[in-house]
Write a protein that holds these residues in place. Structure first.
Motif, PDB file in Angstrom:
ATOM      1  N   LEU A 162       0.813  -1.212   0.000  1.00  0.00           N
ATOM      2  CA  LEU A 162       0.000   0.000   0.000  1.00  0.00           C
ATOM      3  C   LEU A 162       0.850   1.267   0.000  1.00  0.00           C
ATOM      4  N   PHE A 163       2.013   1.219   0.651  1.00  0.00           N
ATOM      5  CA  PHE A 163       2.853   2.409   0.794  1.00  0.00           C
ATOM      6  C   PHE A 163       4.154   2.237   0.023  1.00  0.00           C
ATOM      7  N   PRO A 164       4.659   3.319  -0.557  1.00  0.00           N
ATOM      8  CA  PRO A 164       5.918   3.211  -1.312  1.00  0.00           C
ATOM      9  C   PRO A 164       7.093   2.938  -0.384  1.00  0.00           C
ATOM     10  N   PRO A 246      -0.828  -3.582  -7.055  1.00  0.00           N
ATOM     11  CA  PRO A 246      -2.192  -3.557  -6.499  1.00  0.00           C
ATOM     12  C   PRO A 246      -2.680  -4.896  -5.971  1.00  0.00           C
ATOM     13  N   ARG A 247      -2.088  -6.006  -6.421  1.00  0.00           N
ATOM     14  CA  ARG A 247      -2.587  -7.318  -5.977  1.00  0.00           C
ATOM     15  C   ARG A 247      -1.433  -8.291  -5.857  1.00  0.00           C
ATOM     16  N   VAL A 254      -2.391 -22.074   6.626  1.00  0.00           N
ATOM     17  CA  VAL A 254      -3.763 -21.738   6.992  1.00  0.00           C
ATOM     18  C   VAL A 254      -4.701 -22.720   6.312  1.00  0.00           C
ATOM     19  N   SER A 255      -5.917 -22.781   6.822  1.00  0.00           N
ATOM     20  CA  SER A 255      -6.897 -23.709   6.266  1.00  0.00           C
ATOM     21  C   SER A 255      -7.775 -23.092   5.194  1.00  0.00           C
ATOM     22  N   PHE A 256      -7.958 -21.768   5.255  1.00  0.00           N
ATOM     23  CA  PHE A 256      -8.863 -21.101   4.325  1.00  0.00           C
ATOM     24  C   PHE A 256      -8.204 -19.843   3.766  1.00  0.00           C
ATOM     25  N   PRO A 257      -8.487 -19.513   2.519  1.00  0.00           N
ATOM     26  CA  PRO A 257      -7.983 -18.253   1.967  1.00  0.00           C
ATOM     27  C   PRO A 257      -8.564 -17.064   2.728  1.00  0.00           C
ATOM     28  N   ARG A 258      -7.782 -16.025   2.836  1.00  0.00           N
ATOM     29  CA  ARG A 258      -8.255 -14.784   3.452  1.00  0.00           C
ATOM     30  C   ARG A 258      -7.861 -13.622   2.549  1.00  0.00           C
ATOM     31  N   ILE A 259      -8.796 -12.704   2.364  1.00  0.00           N
ATOM     32  CA  ILE A 259      -8.593 -11.558   1.475  1.00  0.00           C
ATOM     33  C   ILE A 259      -8.435 -10.303   2.316  1.00  0.00           C
ATOM     34  N   TYR A 260      -7.338  -9.563   2.076  1.00  0.00           N
ATOM     35  CA  TYR A 260      -7.067  -8.287   2.732  1.00  0.00           C
ATOM     36  C   TYR A 260      -7.141  -7.196   1.659  1.00  0.00           C
ATOM     37  N   LEU A 415     -12.237   5.135  -2.115  1.00  0.00           N
ATOM     38  CA  LEU A 415     -12.279   3.668  -2.180  1.00  0.00           C
ATOM     39  C   LEU A 415     -12.425   3.195  -3.611  1.00  0.00           C
ATOM     40  N   THR A 416     -11.591   3.716  -4.479  1.00  0.00           N
ATOM     41  CA  THR A 416     -11.640   3.384  -5.896  1.00  0.00           C
ATOM     42  C   THR A 416     -10.699   2.222  -6.200  1.00  0.00           C
ATOM     43  N   ALA A 417     -10.980   1.544  -7.302  1.00  0.00           N
ATOM     44  CA  ALA A 417     -10.205   0.347  -7.644  1.00  0.00           C
ATOM     45  C   ALA A 417      -8.728   0.657  -7.832  1.00  0.00           C
ATOM     46  N   ASP A 418      -8.397   1.820  -8.376  1.00  0.00           N
ATOM     47  CA  ASP A 418      -6.991   2.124  -8.650  1.00  0.00           C
ATOM     48  C   ASP A 418      -6.209   2.468  -7.391  1.00  0.00           C
ATOM     49  N   ARG A 419      -6.892   2.709  -6.256  1.00  0.00           N
ATOM     50  CA  ARG A 419      -6.200   3.036  -5.002  1.00  0.00           C
ATOM     51  C   ARG A 419      -6.148   1.843  -4.045  1.00  0.00           C
ATOM     52  N   ALA A 420      -6.637   0.703  -4.469  1.00  0.00           N
ATOM     53  CA  ALA A 420      -6.727  -0.459  -3.583  1.00  0.00           C
ATOM     54  C   ALA A 420      -5.456  -1.311  -3.648  1.00  0.00           C
ATOM     55  N   ALA A 421      -5.106  -1.872  -2.515  1.00  0.00           N
ATOM     56  CA  ALA A 421      -4.098  -2.926  -2.430  1.00  0.00           C
ATOM     57  C   ALA A 421      -4.806  -4.177  -1.916  1.00  0.00           C
ATOM     58  N   THR A 422      -4.674  -5.273  -2.640  1.00  0.00           N
ATOM     59  CA  THR A 422      -5.360  -6.512  -2.277  1.00  0.00           C
ATOM     60  C   THR A 422      -4.340  -7.630  -2.118  1.00  0.00           C
ATOM     61  N   LEU A 423      -4.343  -8.228  -0.943  1.00  0.00           N
ATOM     62  CA  LEU A 423      -3.475  -9.371  -0.656  1.00  0.00           C
ATOM     63  C   LEU A 423      -4.359 -10.578  -0.361  1.00  0.00           C
ATOM     64  N   VAL A 424      -4.055 -11.695  -1.009  1.00  0.00           N
ATOM     65  CA  VAL A 424      -4.793 -12.939  -0.775  1.00  0.00           C
ATOM     66  C   VAL A 424      -3.833 -13.944  -0.150  1.00  0.00           C
TER      67      VAL A 424
END
Length: 451
Positions: A162-164, A246-247, A254-260, A415-424
């Motif tokens: 998320l941060f440079p 971004p992703r 872990v037993s289950f995927p988790r989305i951050y 909360l726009t798509a281009d500003r999101a960081a997604t970790l799975v």
């Protein structure tokens, strides 16, 4: 923001502030409901004040501060407080480090003497032996709480995305293992001498103590100490650029995927931060909230979902976390989260949703401010981060002014798509089921994610 106030009376924490000649700010909040008082000392010194390569220094120094001072050797601090029925602790975060004591008000001078000794006479106790002892403790804490804990490294990785590089929020408060190994005694002494000074401190009295008494005690115990070196002003809050990555995915035991899912948003205390905090409640607090319905109750895609907003000074951190059900593709959850956020940004929310979210915020505020210890912490944080303890009351009152238009606007703006960081975070593949081709494909995907 609307100028129309809610019918419910705003929460308000009455307090008075006095500044000593050396720059120490003293805040008194009187509550005679019980014969106890919390003495809370907060320094504007957190992990954001570290330098790359020396991450974890603020937290390590917090540990060192419990190793005894010149006139209160190790164990004395706890012993004398326990004898009068007191408790004490401390913590380190991105924007601050704090030390606090709660005890009968008849013994209010005891923690002041102890904290004075830590502030004025700690350097002789910062030795190589003590550093090595606490270095090992912190490194073990990192292993137990982060490296060997399911999902334990997810927040660290998310912040790196998320941060440079070099941003003060890009590294973990506990620090990186290599930096902890390289920490020197000069590093610890330098941080202490720079930041652990009256001019960089807020002292809060909360409970059965009158303001004039509190100010006189602060003057008696701290007024003669030098203010310390002049520090540069805190950097102005500023949003970082959109994430370069971004992703990403990471494997874990872990037993289950988790989305951050996270965004950098306006800083704590701003009107937009308050609107975003309200939106976080609207999205995921309660069974009827939008993400709970879409992912858990009706959608049956996730076991749980939560949203949060960190009250951080340089910028806020808005996050959504969801744990997938068995056999559910995490991308399905990502798509639903994106759709819900886009719906709010495009169509807004209903008035009853806004009202319900504000009521739930107020419910939690009442709970969080129920004790003098919690009030002291909130007062100290506002005074440290925003420069004025009264800012806490302004923030508490601002929630009642949030409108449906505010909620739609902040969703559309931040909360726009281009500003999101997604970790799975994915379960590690079963070695018996994997093959070299699967490993090669996974490695190639990780290389692409890191590019």
């Amino acid at each position: 923001m609307s100028t129309t106030s809610s019918s419910a009376a705003a929460l308000r924490i009455e307090c008075r502030t006095h500044v000593l000649r050396n720059g120490m700010r003293v805040v008194a909040h009187t509550d005679p409901g019980a014969p106890i008082v919390t003495v809370h000392l907060m320094f504007r010194a957190g992990s954001r004040d570290e330098a790359p390569g020396r991450t974890g220094l603020a937290h390590l120094l917090e540990h060192l501060m419990f190793e005894g001072s010149q006139h209160a050797p190790k164990g004395h601090f706890d012993d004398v407080l326990e004898r009068v029925g007191g408790t004490n602790n401390g913590s380190t975060w991105l924007d601050r480090t704090n030390y606090y004591v709660t005890l009968p008000s008849t013994a209010v001078e005891l923690p002041l003497w102890l904290e004075r000794d830590r502030m004025a006479f700690q350097l002789p106790m910062l030795t190589e032996e003590v550093l090595e002892l606490q270095r090992g403790v912190v490194m073990n804490e990192r292993k137990q709480a982060y490296e060997n804990r399911p999902y334990g490294l997810a927040d660290e990785r998310l912040h790196e995305m998320l941060f440079p590089p070099g941003h003060p929020y890009s590294w973990p408060t506990i620090g990186y293992m290599g930096d902890l190994e390289r920490m020197t005694l000069d590093d610890a002494r330098g941080f202490y001498s720079t930041y652990y000074t009256p001019g960089n401190a807020v002292l809060v009295f909360a409970g059965d103590v009158e303001p004039e008494q509190a100010f006189a005690l602060a003057e008696r115990y701290f007024g003669d100490l030098p203010g310390g070196p002049a520090l540069p002003p805190a950097p102005a809050p500023q949003l970082p650029p959109p994430p370069r990555q971004p992703r990403a995915t990471m494997d874990d035991d872990v037993s289950f995927p988790r989305i951050y899912h996270a965004y950098a948003v306006p800083a704590y205390g701003t009107d937009d931060w308050v609107a975003l905090d309200t939106l976080a409640y609207l999205l995921a607090d309660g069974d009827s909230s939008r993400l709970q319905r879409a992912l858990v109750r009706d959608g049956r895609l996730a076991q749980d979902v939560d949203s949060y907003l960190w009250p951080t000074a340089l910028c806020g951190l808005f996050g959504i976390v969801a744990t997938a059900r068995s056999e559910i593709d995490p991308e399905m959850i990502e798509e639903v989260i994106r759709r819900v956020l886009d719906d709010v940004a495009r169509d807004g929310v209903a008035e009853d949703e806004r009202t319900g979210a504000i009521n739930r915020v107020r419910r939690d505020h009442v709970g969080q401010l129920a004790t003098v210890e919690e009030r002291a912490d909130s007062i100290a944080f506002a005074a440290t981060v925003l420069g004025d303890a009264e800012e806490l009351n302004r923030i508490l009152a601002t929630y009642a002014t949030v409108t449906v238009d505010d909620l739609r606007r902040v969703a559309a703006e931040y909360l726009t798509a281009d500003r999101a960081a997604t970790l799975v975070v994915l379960p590690k593949a079963d070695e018996d089921e994997g093959d070299d081709q699967d490993d090669d494909e996974r490695d190639e995907e990780e290389v692409r994610d890191a590019a």
